[in-house]
Design a protein around this motif. Structure first.
Motif, short mmCIF file in Angstrom:
data_model
loop_
_atom_site.label_atom_id
_atom_site.label_comp_id
_atom_site.label_asym_id
_atom_site.label_seq_id
_atom_site.Cartn_x
_atom_site.Cartn_y
_atom_site.Cartn_z
N SER A 43 -20.25 68.60 47.62
CA SER A 43 -21.55 69.19 47.26
C SER A 43 -21.42 70.20 46.12
N ASN A 86 -15.78 73.06 54.32
CA ASN A 86 -16.76 72.10 54.84
C ASN A 86 -16.63 71.95 56.35
N SER A 129 -26.01 72.39 49.99
CA SER A 129 -26.27 71.05 50.54
C SER A 129 -26.14 69.98 49.47
N ASN A 130 -26.20 68.75 49.90
CA ASN A 130 -26.17 67.65 48.95
C ASN A 130 -27.44 67.68 48.09
N SER A 139 -23.47 62.71 47.98
CA SER A 139 -22.97 63.99 47.45
C SER A 139 -23.04 64.02 45.93
N ARG A 178 -20.59 64.65 44.12
CA ARG A 178 -19.38 63.94 43.66
C ARG A 178 -19.67 62.45 43.53
#
Ligand SMILES: Nc1ncnc2c1ncn2[C@@H]1O[C@H](COP(=O)(O)OP(=O)(O)OP(=O)(O)O)[C@@H](O)[C@H]1O
Ligand SMILES: [Mg+2]
Length: 477
Positions: free
Chosen positions: A191, A308, A328-329, A433, A435
């Motif tokens: 995230s 996390n 958060s995402n 996410s 990422r």
């Protein structure tokens, strides 16, 4: 009454002056004089400034030859309002001057190796501390590439800058006013927690440049501090923090300590003492807590931690944390922005070629306010001719996918426009996410298109498939 006088305070408008490479080594440079000269120049030549504005015309300044760029970066009032234009008579100007340093690490003082047994080659090569000189070229652009809802980065930067400055007052009694210099970012994997900590360190080094002459980012590799030799982990943690203290010895050096995956070192002691885990982890946690208690008296140190696994963190550690920020995402708007910047980068590098669909038409019925809003945006279509601009500017052409606000104004009646299609994809990305979102556009093209280059429309079709696959692989989350 106190509240109303507080609201009457002028907000701060931050302007960053980036100096040319090696400016400080080629000339006797006083950044305070540069700050003063630029502030003076701004006040005399501008009535208002815009966030993200790149200023030109500074060549005539006496320090003009060492200045690479001048940019208006943010305003403290932007946390409460979306206004991007700021009148100088209504703001307090804060000009910062900085030079980016090469990415090479400083030679880090290493904690001693464990005394028991032989460490293998891999462990020897894995440094427990990684030290980077700030502001660093390697961290340049990181801050701007992060997209978070609710202005989390701006709030954290404002808070840490102000606390660091406040806590540097020499007469302040730290036994009375408590600040542990400890921040924790927690949230799902990917995230952006680590990236945000690194970017925040870079920004702090720039913003606090008038308090500190130099900066260091010290990244603690938590994994290497856990020894397989019983009783050694506590000692390794203690040695690592001794090294950090020696980096922080010089009070004019800002030291940002980053402890990633902090739960590794601060596993809950309650669980360790009742479960089968040996007391070694418990000793490591105790050592860390003791080290943090010592660091809080150093006015040049801030400790940024990520995790996390929030539930696995020791309660005594959590109690010391000044700010616990959940990250958060990305929401659909942030997902759109992350995907958009990836796709535009692929367009810039000719991996994707713009097709006709990147053109759009605007509705003549738009209000002047909407037009002004669109014009304000840097990424407003480049192809406005003056003539079209003056009349009804109904044909627009994008060389890249525009930001969401521009899409709303120009492309509301064009369901086939790439920006609209991308928004449709972004809305489906809930749970992915940052990422994953940064990875998917490139991956989609590699997996689902053919040939050296493809059109934006083909790239978006591939992205749509890749998003479905990713959602399937992650259980629709
Ligand atoms: N909100 C975001 N905006 C832009 N990029 C993001 C965002 N979140 C993640 N990324 C990108 O995803 C990558 C991974 O981010 P990062 O390593 O900071 O995540 P993390 O939260 O520390 O993950 P982990 O918990 O697995 O350590 C980075 O390249 C980063 O740029
Ligand atoms: Mg991380």
């Amino acid at each position: 009454m106190a509240a109303s006088s507080a609201t009457l305070q002028k907000p701060t408008l931050n302007v960053e002056v980036r100096l040319r490479n090696n400016a400080s080594s080629t000339a006797f440079l006083r950044t305070d004089l540069i700050r003063e000269e630029v502030t003076d120049w701004l006040c005399k030549n501008f009535l208002s400034l815009k966030i993200d504005q790149e200023l030109t015309g500074f060549d005539s300044l006496s320090h003009g030859d060492v200045i690479e760029s001048i940019r208006v970066v943010d305003s403290s009032s932007a946390l409460d309002s979306d206004a991007s234009i700021h009148r100088l008579d209504e703001t307090h100007l804060a000009v910062q001057a900085y030079e980016l340093h090469d990415a090479e690490d400083d030679p880090a003082p290493r904690p001693a190796k464990p005394s028991v047994g032989e460490e293998n080659e891999d462990e020897e090569e894995s440094p427990q501390l990684r030290i980077t000189r700030l502001p660093s070229k390697s961290l340049n652009g990181l801050w701007d590439a992060l997209v978070f809802e609710d202005g989390i980065p701006a709030k954290l930067l404002k808070y840490t800058t102000r606390m660091m400055a406040m806590m540097r007052r020499p007469s302040l009694d730290m036994a009375v006013v408590s600040w542990n210099r400890l921040l924790l970012l927690h949230g799902p994997p990917g995230s952006g927690k680590t990236t945000l900590c690194r970017a925040l360190s870079q920004k702090l080094a720039i913003r606090l440049g008038h308090h500190f002459t130099q900066g260091r980012l010290v990244e603690v590799n938590s994994q290497t501090l856990l020894s397989r030799w019983f009783g050694e982990s506590g000692k390794l943690v203690a040695k690592a923090f001794e090294s950090i203290c020696s980096v922080a010895e010089d009070e004019s050096t800002l030291v940002c300590v980053l402890i990633d995956e902090v739960e590794t070192l601060t596993g809950s002691r309650e669980k360790a003492s009742t479960g089968s885990e040996c007391g070694d982890a418990l000793r490591a946690t105790n050592q860390l807590l003791t080290a943090l208690d010592r660091l809080r008296y150093r006015s040049n140190v801030i400790v940024l931690c990520t995790s996390n696994l929030f539930g696995a963190i020791d309660s005594a550690f959590l109690d010391r944390v000044d700010i616990k920020q959940h990250v958060s995402n990305p929401c659909p708007k942030a997902a759109y922005e992350i995907l958009r910047t990836c796709i535009n980068e692929l367009i810039r590098c000719n991996v994707l070629t713009p097709d006709d669909e990147l053109c759009g038409t605007t509705n003549k019925g738009h209000t002047a306010a909407a037009a002004a809003a669109a014009e304000e945006d840097e990424e407003t279509p480049h192809s406005f001719s003056d003539e079209a601009h003056m009349s009804d500017w109904d044909v627009v052409e994008y060389r890249s996918i525009p930001p969401l606000a521009v899409m709303d104004i120009h492309l509301w009646d064009r369901p086939d426009a790439p920006a609209r299609k991308l928004w449709g994809i972004a809305e489906r990305c809930a749970g992915l996410s940052g990422r994953a979102l940064r990875r998917l556009p490139g991956q989609a093209i590699a997996l689902h298109t053919h040939g050296e280059s493809c059109t934006v429309a083909e790239g978006l079709a591939a992205l749509s498939v890749a998003v479905d696959e990713e959602l399937g692989a992650t259980g629709g989350q």
